[in-house]
Design a protein around this motif. Structure first.
Motif, PDB file in Angstrom:
ATOM      1  N   VAL A   1      -6.631   2.449  -6.962  1.00  0.00           N
ATOM      2  CA  VAL A   1      -6.211   3.742  -6.419  1.00  0.00           C
ATOM      3  C   VAL A   1      -7.465   4.399  -5.872  1.00  0.00           C
ATOM      4  CG1 VAL A   1      -5.265   6.029  -6.915  1.00  0.00           C
ATOM      5  CG2 VAL A   1      -4.337   4.019  -8.068  1.00  0.00           C
TER       6      VAL A   1
ATOM      7  N   ILE B   1       0.861  -1.179   0.000  1.00  0.00           N
ATOM      8  CA  ILE B   1       0.000   0.000   0.000  1.00  0.00           C
ATOM      9  C   ILE B   1       0.900   1.232   0.000  1.00  0.00           C
ATOM     10  CG2 ILE B   1      -1.737   1.315   1.278  1.00  0.00           C
ATOM     11  CD1 ILE B   1      -2.721  -1.400   2.372  1.00  0.00           C
ATOM     12  N   VAL B   2       0.644   2.126  -0.951  1.00  0.00           N
ATOM     13  CA  VAL B   2       1.444   3.333  -1.112  1.00  0.00           C
ATOM     14  C   VAL B   2       0.544   4.542  -0.918  1.00  0.00           C
ATOM     15  CG1 VAL B   2       2.839   4.665  -2.739  1.00  0.00           C
ATOM     16  CG2 VAL B   2       2.958   2.166  -2.757  1.00  0.00           C
ATOM     17  N   GLU B   3       0.988   5.479  -0.094  1.00  0.00           N
ATOM     18  CA  GLU B   3       0.248   6.725   0.130  1.00  0.00           C
ATOM     19  C   GLU B   3       0.975   7.851  -0.606  1.00  0.00           C
ATOM     20  OE1 GLU B   3      -2.344   7.420   2.645  1.00  0.00           O
ATOM     21  OE2 GLU B   3      -2.568   5.316   3.192  1.00  0.00           O
TER      22      GLU B   3
ATOM     23  N   HIS C   1      -4.959  13.414  -1.759  1.00  0.00           N
ATOM     24  CA  HIS C   1      -4.250  12.402  -0.975  1.00  0.00           C
ATOM     25  C   HIS C   1      -4.740  11.052  -1.496  1.00  0.00           C
ATOM     26  CE1 HIS C   1      -3.107  10.818   3.299  1.00  0.00           C
ATOM     27  NE2 HIS C   1      -2.854   9.920   2.366  1.00  0.00           N
ATOM     28  N   LEU C   2      -3.818  10.287  -2.109  1.00  0.00           N
ATOM     29  CA  LEU C   2      -4.193   9.035  -2.765  1.00  0.00           C
ATOM     30  C   LEU C   2      -3.591   7.830  -2.057  1.00  0.00           C
ATOM     31  CD1 LEU C   2      -3.531  10.096  -6.457  1.00  0.00           C
ATOM     32  CD2 LEU C   2      -5.707  10.129  -5.231  1.00  0.00           C
ATOM     33  N   ARG C   3      -4.287   6.716  -2.137  1.00  0.00           N
ATOM     34  CA  ARG C   3      -3.790   5.436  -1.635  1.00  0.00           C
ATOM     35  C   ARG C   3      -3.857   4.440  -2.779  1.00  0.00           C
ATOM     36  NH1 ARG C   3      -6.859   4.297   3.157  1.00  0.00           N
ATOM     37  NH2 ARG C   3      -5.305   5.599   4.174  1.00  0.00           N
TER      38      ARG C   3
ATOM     39  N   VAL D   1      -3.112   0.472  -4.014  1.00  0.00           N
ATOM     40  CA  VAL D   1      -2.929  -0.895  -3.549  1.00  0.00           C
ATOM     41  C   VAL D   1      -2.352  -1.705  -4.710  1.00  0.00           C
ATOM     42  CG1 VAL D   1      -4.085  -2.948  -2.618  1.00  0.00           C
ATOM     43  CG2 VAL D   1      -4.900  -0.659  -1.985  1.00  0.00           C
TER      44      VAL D   1
ATOM     45  N   VAL E   1      -8.126   9.403  -0.559  1.00  0.00           N
ATOM     46  CA  VAL E   1      -8.275   9.330   0.893  1.00  0.00           C
ATOM     47  C   VAL E   1      -8.952  10.590   1.400  1.00  0.00           C
ATOM     48  CG1 VAL E   1      -7.020   9.103   3.078  1.00  0.00           C
ATOM     49  CG2 VAL E   1      -6.254   7.833   1.070  1.00  0.00           C
TER      50      VAL E   1
ATOM     51  N   VAL F   1       0.828  11.801  -0.767  1.00  0.00           N
ATOM     52  CA  VAL F   1       0.269  12.954  -0.055  1.00  0.00           C
ATOM     53  C   VAL F   1       0.664  14.226  -0.794  1.00  0.00           C
ATOM     54  CG1 VAL F   1       0.242  14.163   2.164  1.00  0.00           C
ATOM     55  CG2 VAL F   1       0.482  11.676   2.112  1.00  0.00           C
TER      56      VAL F   1
END
Length: 59
Positions: free
Chosen positions: A42, A9-11, A50-52, A54, A45, A13
């Motif tokens: 994707v 999981i990549v955040e 702000h994206l997360r 997977v 958030v 910001v």
């Protein structure tokens, strides 16, 4: 036997300085793709970019 997966999981910001979120996301996905990771989804958030992301690859 079923396939086993490893997940990452990549955040991403938003920052005041530096590349845009979309550019940083592309760079990160390209880097991880070279290591065998496959993007699963994707999601936003927050409403402020702000994206997360997977990702998965075989275990």
């Amino acid at each position: 036997m079923s396939q086993r997966w490893t997940y990452e999981i990549v955040e991403i910001v938003p920052r005041m300085l530096g590349p845009a979120v979309s550019e940083r996301l592309q760079e990160e996905l390209n880097r991880l793709g070279e290591d065998g990771w496959e993007l699963v989804s994707v999601m936003a958030v927050t409403p402020f970019d702000h994206l997360r992301a997977v990702l998965k690859k075989p275990a």
